[in-house]
Design a protein around this motif. Structure first.
Motif, PDB file in Angstrom:
ATOM      1  N   VAL A  40      -4.346  -2.140  -5.464  1.00 53.29           N
ATOM      2  CA  VAL A  40      -3.640  -2.484  -4.230  1.00 53.29           C
ATOM      3  C   VAL A  40      -3.752  -3.976  -3.957  1.00 53.29           C
ATOM      4  O   VAL A  40      -2.779  -4.628  -3.563  1.00 53.29           O
ATOM      5  CB  VAL A  40      -4.190  -1.668  -3.035  1.00 53.29           C
ATOM      6  CG1 VAL A  40      -3.570  -2.148  -1.731  1.00 53.29           C
ATOM      7  CG2 VAL A  40      -3.921  -0.184  -3.230  1.00 53.29           C
ATOM      8  N   GLY A  52       0.813  -1.211   0.000  1.00 47.10           N
ATOM      9  CA  GLY A  52       0.000   0.000   0.000  1.00 47.10           C
ATOM     10  C   GLY A  52       0.844   1.256   0.000  1.00 47.10           C
ATOM     11  O   GLY A  52       0.517   2.241  -0.686  1.00 47.10           O
ATOM     12  N   ALA A  99      -5.144   0.210   1.453  1.00 46.25           N
ATOM     13  CA  ALA A  99      -3.693   0.306   1.435  1.00 46.25           C
ATOM     14  C   ALA A  99      -3.083  -0.088   2.772  1.00 46.25           C
ATOM     15  O   ALA A  99      -2.007  -0.684   2.819  1.00 46.25           O
ATOM     16  CB  ALA A  99      -3.267   1.735   1.071  1.00 46.25           C
ATOM     17  N   MET A 148       2.223   1.683  -3.526  1.00 44.83           N
ATOM     18  CA  MET A 148       1.177   2.128  -4.442  1.00 44.83           C
ATOM     19  C   MET A 148       0.845   3.601  -4.229  1.00 44.83           C
ATOM     20  O   MET A 148       0.673   4.358  -5.186  1.00 44.83           O
ATOM     21  CB  MET A 148      -0.085   1.287  -4.242  1.00 44.83           C
ATOM     22  CG  MET A 148      -0.052  -0.068  -4.888  1.00 44.83           C
ATOM     23  SD  MET A 148      -0.239  -0.035  -6.697  1.00 44.83           S
ATOM     24  CE  MET A 148       1.438  -0.392  -7.195  1.00 44.83           C
ATOM     25  N   LEU A 149       0.749   4.022  -2.969  1.00 45.16           N
ATOM     26  CA  LEU A 149       0.451   5.423  -2.665  1.00 45.16           C
ATOM     27  C   LEU A 149       1.486   6.346  -3.290  1.00 45.16           C
ATOM     28  O   LEU A 149       1.144   7.337  -3.959  1.00 45.16           O
ATOM     29  CB  LEU A 149       0.392   5.625  -1.155  1.00 45.16           C
ATOM     30  CG  LEU A 149       0.227   7.069  -0.654  1.00 45.16           C
ATOM     31  CD1 LEU A 149      -1.078   7.661  -1.159  1.00 45.16           C
ATOM     32  CD2 LEU A 149       0.294   7.130   0.867  1.00 45.16           C
ATOM     33  N   VAL A 188      -9.103   1.844  -6.792  1.00 41.86           N
ATOM     34  CA  VAL A 188      -7.770   1.632  -6.213  1.00 41.86           C
ATOM     35  C   VAL A 188      -7.713   0.310  -5.449  1.00 41.86           C
ATOM     36  O   VAL A 188      -6.640  -0.291  -5.329  1.00 41.86           O
ATOM     37  CB  VAL A 188      -7.387   2.821  -5.307  1.00 41.86           C
ATOM     38  CG1 VAL A 188      -6.055   2.578  -4.615  1.00 41.86           C
ATOM     39  CG2 VAL A 188      -7.321   4.106  -6.124  1.00 41.86           C
ATOM     40  N   VAL A 196      -6.672   5.974  -2.122  1.00 37.62           N
ATOM     41  CA  VAL A 196      -5.685   4.977  -1.688  1.00 37.62           C
ATOM     42  C   VAL A 196      -5.899   4.625  -0.223  1.00 37.62           C
ATOM     43  O   VAL A 196      -5.887   3.455   0.161  1.00 37.62           O
ATOM     44  CB  VAL A 196      -4.245   5.488  -1.923  1.00 37.62           C
ATOM     45  CG1 VAL A 196      -3.225   4.509  -1.330  1.00 37.62           C
ATOM     46  CG2 VAL A 196      -3.977   5.666  -3.416  1.00 37.62           C
ATOM     47  N   THR A 247      -5.083  10.398  -3.230  1.00 38.37           N
ATOM     48  CA  THR A 247      -4.660  10.048  -1.865  1.00 38.37           C
ATOM     49  C   THR A 247      -5.820   9.519  -1.021  1.00 38.37           C
ATOM     50  O   THR A 247      -5.685   8.471  -0.373  1.00 38.37           O
ATOM     51  CB  THR A 247      -4.001  11.253  -1.174  1.00 38.37           C
ATOM     52  OG1 THR A 247      -2.848  11.652  -1.945  1.00 38.37           O
ATOM     53  CG2 THR A 247      -3.557  10.894   0.229  1.00 38.37           C
TER      54      THR A 247
END
Length: 253
Positions: free
Chosen positions: A208, A62, A184, A65-66, A204, A179, A176
């Motif tokens: 994730v 997570g 995440a 990915m962020l 998302v 996520v 953001t």
């Protein structure tokens, strides 16, 4: 295909990245360390494992990915917006290069930068927790596809934006939160049943989940759905980019 033109655009963007190499790489290292201090120490002390994986290791996909999503958007959007801002985009449009070559140069550079940052975060995380990657090729594929698709999305934002404030609007106010709400830092199976159904509408979640599966072999949704989601998103971004250059939307005016 005008390969020298693609390489020239790509190299120019990468040189700008390497001029601020310390800032570009130091920032994700510090951010990752802070996340581990906050989530790993504070929350991890209360949550031992999630789906058989230690909480500290569970949040690594997570975190990557962020950072990769936000960095891909920021790099690509700034890369194409700045020529618009100073007016040099008209020189680019009058040069013997087509829209595909322009996109390959800018998006390729943005994706490369984000990929490097993702690798740096992965290495940094290895100092805090023990990480085992069950499917390394799938992990690289998910990471690369995410870098490319969100760089395309960032390219679109850079064309759409009218000022520097709008460049940060989507990453901060849309990506953001998605996520953070997309599993995440937790598994959506930990949510109440009704909220699990709501979470599945968050795109998302699929990215994730697929990326986490490549690490630990556990996922909130099927891997096939994750691949389909990122494939559809990439195709949509490519279609929008094609439309932008076909109509000249916010480029020729």
């Amino acid at each position: 295909m005008n390969l020298p033109a693609i390489w020239a655009i790509y190299l120019y963007e990468m040189k700008r990245f390497f001029r601020t190499l310390m800032e570009s790489l130091l920032s994700p290292v510090i951010s990752t360390s802070l996340y581990f201090v906050v989530f790993g120490a504070a929350i991890g002390s209360r949550i031992d494992q999630v789906e058989g994986v230690s909480y500290g290791a569970f949040i690594v996909p997570g975190l990557i990915m962020l950072s990769v999503m936000t960095q891909s958007i920021s790099n690509a959007s700034f890369g194409i917006y700045f020529p618009k801002f100073i007016g040099t985009i008209f020189e680019l449009l009058s040069a013997p290069v087509n829209f595909l070559e322009i996109v390959l140069g800018y998006v390729g550079a943005a994706a490369t930068k984000s990929l490097l940052i993702g690798v740096v975060i992965l290495i940094t995380a290895g100092f805090f927790v023990e990480i085992q990657i069950m499917h390394p090729w799938a992990m690289m594929a998910f990471l690369l596809l995410t870098c490319i698709s969100f760089s395309l999305f960032g390219f679109i934002i850079g064309i759409w934006a009218n000022n520097f404030q709008q460049l940060q609007l989507i990453p901060l106010l849309v990506i953001t939160p998605l996520v953070f709400l997309g599993g995440a830092f937790y598994s959506i199976s930990m949510l109440p049943e009704n909220w699990q159904s709501v979470a599945l509408f968050n795109p998302v979640v699929y990215l994730v989940s697929g990326f986490r599966w490549s690490f630990f072999g556990v996922a909130d949704v099927g891997v096939g759905w994750s691949l389909l989601a990122i494939g559809v998103f990439t195709a949509m971004c490519m279609a929008v980019v094609w439309w932008i250059f076909k109509t000249g939307y916010r480029i020729k005016s």
